[in-house]
Design an enzyme around this catalytic site. Structure first.
Site, PDB file in Angstrom:
ATOM      1  N   LYS A 185     -34.383 -20.214  27.859  1.00 21.15           N
ATOM      2  CA  LYS A 185     -32.940 -20.082  27.651  1.00 21.15           C
ATOM      3  C   LYS A 185     -32.196 -20.166  28.992  1.00 21.15           C
ATOM      4  O   LYS A 185     -31.114 -20.758  29.078  1.00 21.15           O
ATOM      5  CB  LYS A 185     -32.637 -18.762  26.932  1.00 21.15           C
ATOM      6  CG  LYS A 185     -33.079 -18.793  25.469  1.00 21.15           C
ATOM      7  CD  LYS A 185     -33.094 -17.418  24.822  1.00 21.15           C
ATOM      8  CE  LYS A 185     -33.759 -17.506  23.444  1.00 21.15           C
ATOM      9  NZ  LYS A 185     -33.913 -16.192  22.799  1.00 21.15           N
ATOM     10  N   GLN A 191     -33.283 -10.062  24.206  1.00 22.71           N
ATOM     11  CA  GLN A 191     -34.461 -10.709  23.627  1.00 22.71           C
ATOM     12  C   GLN A 191     -35.257  -9.723  22.760  1.00 22.71           C
ATOM     13  O   GLN A 191     -35.602  -8.638  23.207  1.00 22.71           O
ATOM     14  CB  GLN A 191     -35.335 -11.273  24.758  1.00 22.71           C
ATOM     15  CG  GLN A 191     -36.523 -12.069  24.291  1.00 22.71           C
ATOM     16  CD  GLN A 191     -36.152 -13.361  23.548  1.00 22.71           C
ATOM     17  OE1 GLN A 191     -35.286 -14.104  23.992  1.00 22.71           O
ATOM     18  NE2 GLN A 191     -36.781 -13.601  22.420  1.00 22.71           N
ATOM     19  N   ASP A 243     -26.193 -14.617  19.531  1.00 20.89           N
ATOM     20  CA  ASP A 243     -27.357 -14.804  18.656  1.00 20.89           C
ATOM     21  C   ASP A 243     -26.951 -14.759  17.176  1.00 20.89           C
ATOM     22  O   ASP A 243     -27.739 -15.086  16.304  1.00 20.89           O
ATOM     23  CB  ASP A 243     -28.393 -13.689  18.897  1.00 20.89           C
ATOM     24  CG  ASP A 243     -29.499 -14.127  19.836  1.00 20.89           C
ATOM     25  OD1 ASP A 243     -29.796 -15.331  19.852  1.00 20.89           O
ATOM     26  OD2 ASP A 243     -30.074 -13.253  20.519  1.00 20.89           O
TER      27      ASP A 243
END
Ligand code: NAP
Length: 279
Positions: free
Chosen positions: A49, A93, A116
């Protein structure tokens, strides 16, 4: 023989569009990336990412925290990032170490920085068809279908898996695109018979070898979301690729299919957040 859907090439196009748009903003978009602990897979995802951000002209602010980070310390960091003007998006994460409450952490991220699309506010907006952000993996799949001009309206769609981050939002997006959707899970009897009815079959279970040729209708579109490791440690999906490929009309490989598109949609979401934030 199926046409292989090239997620890598499509993702490169999406990221290039993001880069061009990001360049025109008053300041470069910023993403805070929080990684707690030493999970090796998480480290690989976070590195990927950060690399994508660099390619798209997005600044990433890494926060690599030790395994023993407390709930209060993590929430305090998120509160600080929620207030930080240079941070347009916050990504924590998952999975988090067991001592931390994932729901509490997700809910503490400001919805407008939840790139997200995990916060209940954003899930709700998406589920009523008025999204702020797109759920990265399912939206990446929809983008693939659009790019290859694969129609969804009126098609029988079967989704294997019902997780909050993949299966459920995938089913919602296919439904919003006027597909007729069946969702299967670990308690579904005779899943193979349901899968065989699918014009579009999406597998998001996480079991190597789950989808065999006898579960696939001739000419079906087969999308493999899973990212598993086989007995040799090689990345693979749920679908037995070699036997399903001759039967399908389109198929996504693993790697090089859904994975890169997931990351590309994340970049799109950061751009969306930055545009709203910098208005
Ligand atoms: P998850 O939270 O573990 O969910 C798995 C789902 O599969 C659950 O709904 C479970 O049913 C169902 N399931 C388990 N065994 C089954 C069986 N034998 N038959 C039918 N359904 C079964 O996993 P996830 O986070 O959704 O991820 C799924 C896969 O996608 C994993 O391989 C993951 O690595 C991959 N993934 C890939 C990307 C990408 O970018 N390509 C992104 C995210 C995830 P129950 O609900 O009944 O337990």
């Amino acid at each position: 023989m199926a046409i292989r859907i090239d997620g890598k090439a499509l993702a490169a196009q999406v990221k290039e569009r993001v880069r061009q748009e990001a360049e025109r903003l008053p300041r470069r978009p910023g993403l805070a990336v929080i990684l707690v602990g030493e999970n090796p897979a998480s480290k690989v995802y976070v590195n990927g990412k950060e690399k994508d951000c660099a390619e798209c002209g997005i600044i990433s602010f890494p926060y690599k925290l030790p395994e023993e980070t407390t709930q209060e310390e993590l929430l305090a960091l998120i509160r600080r990032l929620n207030e930080d003007e240079a941070v347009d998006g916050i990504l924590c994460q998952l999975p988090l170490p067991k001592a931390l409450d994932e729901d509490l952490v997700i809910h503490s991220i400001l919805p407008e920085k939840d790139v997200d699309c995990f916060h209940p506010f954003n899930v709700g907006r998406m589920s009523i068809g008025d999204p702020v952000f797109l759920p990265c993996t399912p939206a990446g799949v929809m983008e693939m279908l659009r790019a290859y001009e694969i129609p969804v309206a009126g098609k029988r769609c079967v989704v294997l898996g019902r997780s909050n981050i993949v299966g459920k939002p995938m089913a919602m997006l296919l439904n919003q695109a006027d597909g007729t959707v069946t969702v299967c899970h670990s308690r579904t009897p005779d899943m193979a018979a349901l899968a065989r009815e699918a014009d579009i079959l999406v597998s998001a279970v996480g079991r190597t070898g789950l989808v065999t040729a006898d579960m696939v209708k001739e000419g079906a579109v087969v999308i493999d979301v899973a990212m598993n490791r086989d007995e040799n440690g090689k990345l693979c999906g749920d679908v037995v690729f070699d036997e399903v490929e001759p039967k399908a009309s389109y198929i996504t490989p693993v790697p090089g299919g859904v994975g890169p598109m997931t990351r590309a949609v994340l970049m799109q979401n950061i751009l969306t957040a930055a545009k709203a934030h910098q208005k």
